[in-house]
Motif scaffolding. Structure first.
Motif, PDB file in Angstrom:
ATOM      1  N   THR A 140       0.813  -1.294  -0.023  1.00 29.67           N
ATOM      2  CA  THR A 140       0.217  -0.031   0.196  1.00 29.67           C
ATOM      3  C   THR A 140       0.923   1.100   0.019  1.00 29.67           C
ATOM      4  OG1 THR A 140      -0.081   0.050   2.376  1.00 29.67           O
ATOM      5  CG2 THR A 140      -1.698  -1.198   1.121  1.00 29.67           C
ATOM      6  N   GLN A 142       0.579   3.697   1.903  1.00 28.85           N
ATOM      7  CA  GLN A 142       0.860   4.268   3.306  1.00 28.85           C
ATOM      8  C   GLN A 142       1.913   3.740   3.672  1.00 28.85           C
ATOM      9  OE1 GLN A 142      -2.822   2.896   5.329  1.00 28.85           O
ATOM     10  NE2 GLN A 142      -3.422   5.025   5.077  1.00 28.85           N
ATOM     11  N   MET A 217      -7.813   2.332   2.880  1.00 26.27           N
ATOM     12  CA  MET A 217      -7.038   3.681   2.269  1.00 26.27           C
ATOM     13  C   MET A 217      -8.142   4.534   1.598  1.00 26.27           C
ATOM     14  SD  MET A 217      -3.545   2.588   0.889  1.00 26.27           S
ATOM     15  CE  MET A 217      -3.142   4.178   0.188  1.00 26.27           C
ATOM     16  N   TYR A 561       0.085  13.420   3.964  1.00 29.57           N
ATOM     17  CA  TYR A 561      -1.087  13.246   4.893  1.00 29.57           C
ATOM     18  C   TYR A 561      -2.441  13.034   4.327  1.00 29.57           C
ATOM     19  CZ  TYR A 561      -4.092  14.288   8.849  1.00 29.57           C
ATOM     20  OH  TYR A 561      -5.079  14.201   9.904  1.00 29.57           O
ATOM     21  N   GLY A 564      -2.117  10.004   1.304  1.00 29.19           N
ATOM     22  CA  GLY A 564      -2.209   8.583   1.776  1.00 29.19           C
ATOM     23  C   GLY A 564      -3.513   8.213   2.826  1.00 29.19           C
ATOM     24  N   TYR A 566      -3.547   9.245   5.501  1.00 30.35           N
ATOM     25  CA  TYR A 566      -3.241   8.744   7.056  1.00 30.35           C
ATOM     26  C   TYR A 566      -3.943   9.337   8.148  1.00 30.35           C
ATOM     27  CZ  TYR A 566       1.033   7.789   4.739  1.00 30.35           C
ATOM     28  OH  TYR A 566       2.194   6.971   3.971  1.00 30.35           O
ATOM     29  N   ASP A 570      -0.464   8.175  12.836  1.00 30.33           N
ATOM     30  CA  ASP A 570       0.510   7.414  12.071  1.00 30.33           C
ATOM     31  C   ASP A 570       1.785   8.403  12.032  1.00 30.33           C
ATOM     32  OD1 ASP A 570      -1.377   5.539  11.425  1.00 30.33           O
ATOM     33  OD2 ASP A 570      -1.943   6.455   9.599  1.00 30.33           O
TER      34      ASP A 570
END
Length: 594
Positions: A140, A142, A217, A561, A564, A566, A570
């Motif tokens: 991913t 992320q 996500m 940020y 992704g 997030y 994180d």
């Protein structure tokens, strides 16, 4: 009134401290944009009389904002000429065969590119590349986007021009009588600090980076591209070559989808076919690449019923299909305005879905976005069409790849001449801007758009605040308060304490504002302690740039940020150890090397 003036004069240091605390509270609350807070701070200093007119004029003579603005333009020229995109395309091609190795190459490229180019556009360009590489590698995005941001931040600390913070500290220090920093003076310490950060990410990334599944996500697509077609005529430069050798297969912004040859639509193995006259290559392209194709191949791009030869008065606009459009459900080639005008549809983009099978055979839907080129009368008819909405002039420009060597040569010349001490960095940067403008690597209006006005105004505002704090005596007040605790501290402990304070403030407040406030403080502190201020300035530079623990501490963190999907935690989970480890190693390196 006289009593108030006397109080402001006699208690100026404390009044300045109250203004500073108020600014920090506003920064942390985020109720106003940072640039507005900085302007409010400068205005307060003017009103209170701590920033006389002649000192305010000197603020605008500071070389740092001018250099930063020039570097924005030079970075824009590298993007406009396709240099950054070409590097990204090369990385994406390599990802198809060795995705894991390609991840390392892209991250390494971001690290070194950020040392000479503003890291914000580098990250913006590489985010979609990393997302596609993640898909190829079976992971991913992320897992990759936080490292991308962190490496770009650490890359920016390698050179004086790598980040606006370095240039800003250098500018404030020069105004205080300190010698200018060399362009590579930070490199040795930066490499040591970056090595520590990389090792930490390699050892702990598997545990500390988010492991959420792809379904958790952001569901938005990796990219938004236009479907288009390219007609191959007898003038095509790649006739007789394999399609794999053409530019359309070599660029990350273009994805070939199918080849229409005769009555057959070929979807697989296109790269192994030879380019022939009469072929129509169906492709997906981002707006910049599509406009570059149009500029290169003219009438061969897109579909039209009766196109006219290109003219200087032609315009390119985007328009969306209204829900009331009578052609909804019909092929694009049958849309009424194509029949009535000389318009040419360069491409069609549909949110979260790639239409097809070819551009002319797309069944129109409401909200389909068209990229259209036509003469003045044609565009006027489109703008008057009630069945087309959100009609806007296309803002994206085609790449100017033929001028890429000029943009690259200009940037390398600036770095080389600055390193050799031939001229100061601000003068070289201004000459560099003149070169890229004169050679049309970038147009003037694009150059000014490349400058982040918020950053420049924030810097000027905070420079005014910094001068006001010094004139009010607030800087001396702060230094006198902390001096007893630092007198007996070892040089290393002193660096660690300054780094920790600067780092914490940077996580809460914008890094440029912190750099302006901390620079005069450490200069005064060094004078009071009778030590060399150079190591303290190094510490402020690194601490104000190396912001890892929050998504708001640095611009690139904010970019990934959002991209992704997030959570705030994180960044805290891996960023806090990064702040501590990189900070301690940086202070150790400064203590030993500077």
């Amino acid at each position: 009134m006289d009593v108030i003036e006397q109080a402001l004069d006699s208690q100026s240091a404390w009044v300045g401290l109250l203004v500073l605390i108020g600014l920090f509270v506003l920064f942390i609350s985020e109720k106003l944009p940072p640039v507005i807070i900085a302007v409010i701070g400068a205005a307060a200093m003017l009103i209170l009389g701590y920033l006389p007119r002649e000192d305010m004029e000197q603020v605008f003579a500071n070389p740092a904002p001018i250099t930063i603005a020039a570097m924005f333009v030079l970075s824009g020229a590298l993007i406009r000429t396709g240099v950054v995109e070409a590097l990204a395309s090369a990385a994406e091609r390599r990802a198809e065969g060795r995705p894991t190795r390609s991840i390392g190459e892209v991250l390494g490229g971001a690290f070194f590119a950020s040392s000479i180019v503003n890291n914000t556009p580098v990250v913006i360009v590489l985010v979609p590349i990393m997302r596609r590489i993640a898909a190829v590698a079976g992971t991913t995005a992320q897992r990759l986007l936080i490292p991308l941001s962190y490496l770009s931040i650490m890359g920016g600390t390698l050179t004086l021009i790598g980040t606006s913070t370095n240039l800003l500290v250098d500018g404030v220090a020069q105004r205080a009588g300190q010698p200018a920093f060399g362009i590579f003076e930070l490199t040795a310490v930066g490499l040591v600090a970056a090595s520590a950060g990389m090792i930490l990410m390699l050892l702990t990334g598997w545990f500390l980076l988010p492991k959420r599944s792809k379904e958790d996500m952001d569901p938005r697509p990796v990219e938004e591209r236009f479907l288009s077609e390219l007609a191959i005529d007898e003038y095509h430069p790649d006739l007789g070559k394999f399609y794999a050798e053409t530019g359309e297969f070599a660029r990350s912004g273009i994805r070939p989808i199918a080849l229409k040859r005769g009555g057959e639509l070929i979807r697989h193995g296109i790269d192994r076919l030879l380019v022939e006259v009469g072929d129509r290559l169906v492709l997906a392209a981002d707006e910049a690449e599509l406009l570059s194709l149009e500029e290169t191949y003219g009438l061969g791009v897109g579909v039209a019923n009766r196109p006219l030869p290109p003219a200087e008065t032609d315009r390119i606009v985007t328009a969306s299909i209204a829900p009331t459009h009578p052609a909804i459900g019909r092929n694009l080639s049958q849309i009424p305005f194509l029949t009535r005008t000389n318009a040419r549809v360069l491409g069609l983009m549909r949110s979260r879905h790639m239409p097809g099978p070819t551009l002319g055979e797309i069944k129109l839907r409401a909200a389909d976005n068209l990229l259209i080129k036509g003469g003045p009368a044609c565009i006027a008819a489109i703008e008057a069409n009630v069945n087309l909405i959100a009609i806007e002039e296309a803002e994206v420009r085609p790449y100017r790849r033929l001028r890429a060597p000029i943009a690259v040569g200009t940037m390398l010349s600036i770095v080389t001449l600055a390193a050799l001490g031939v001229w100061t960095i601000e003068l070289l940067a201004i000459v560099g801007v003149a070169v890229v403008l004169a050679t049309r690597c970038i147009d003037p209006e694009e150059a000014w758009k490349a400058i982040d006005g918020n950053v420049i105004v924030l810097i000027f505002g905070m420079l005014g605040v910094g001068v006001g704090l010094q004139k009010a005596g607030t800087v001396d007040l702060i230094v006198e308060a902390v001096l007893p605790f630092l007198t007996s501290a070892s040089p290393l402990l002193l660096l660690i304490l300054i780094y920790a304070l600067t780092s914490v403030l940077t996580e809460l407040v914008t890094n440029n504002a912190v750099a302006v406030i901390m620079t005069p403080i450490v200069l005064t502190l060094a004078e009071q302690l009778g030590i060399d201020p150079r190591p303290l300035l190094f510490t402020v530079m690194f601490a104000a740039s190396a912001s890892f623990a929050t998504p708001i501490g640095y611009q690139t963190n904010t970019i990934v940020y959002a991209a992704g999907g997030y959570r705030f935690a994180d960044f805290l989970k891996i960023g806090l150890p990064m702040n501590i480890v990189v900070g301690l190693v940086t202070c150790w390196a400064i203590d030993r090397m500077v």
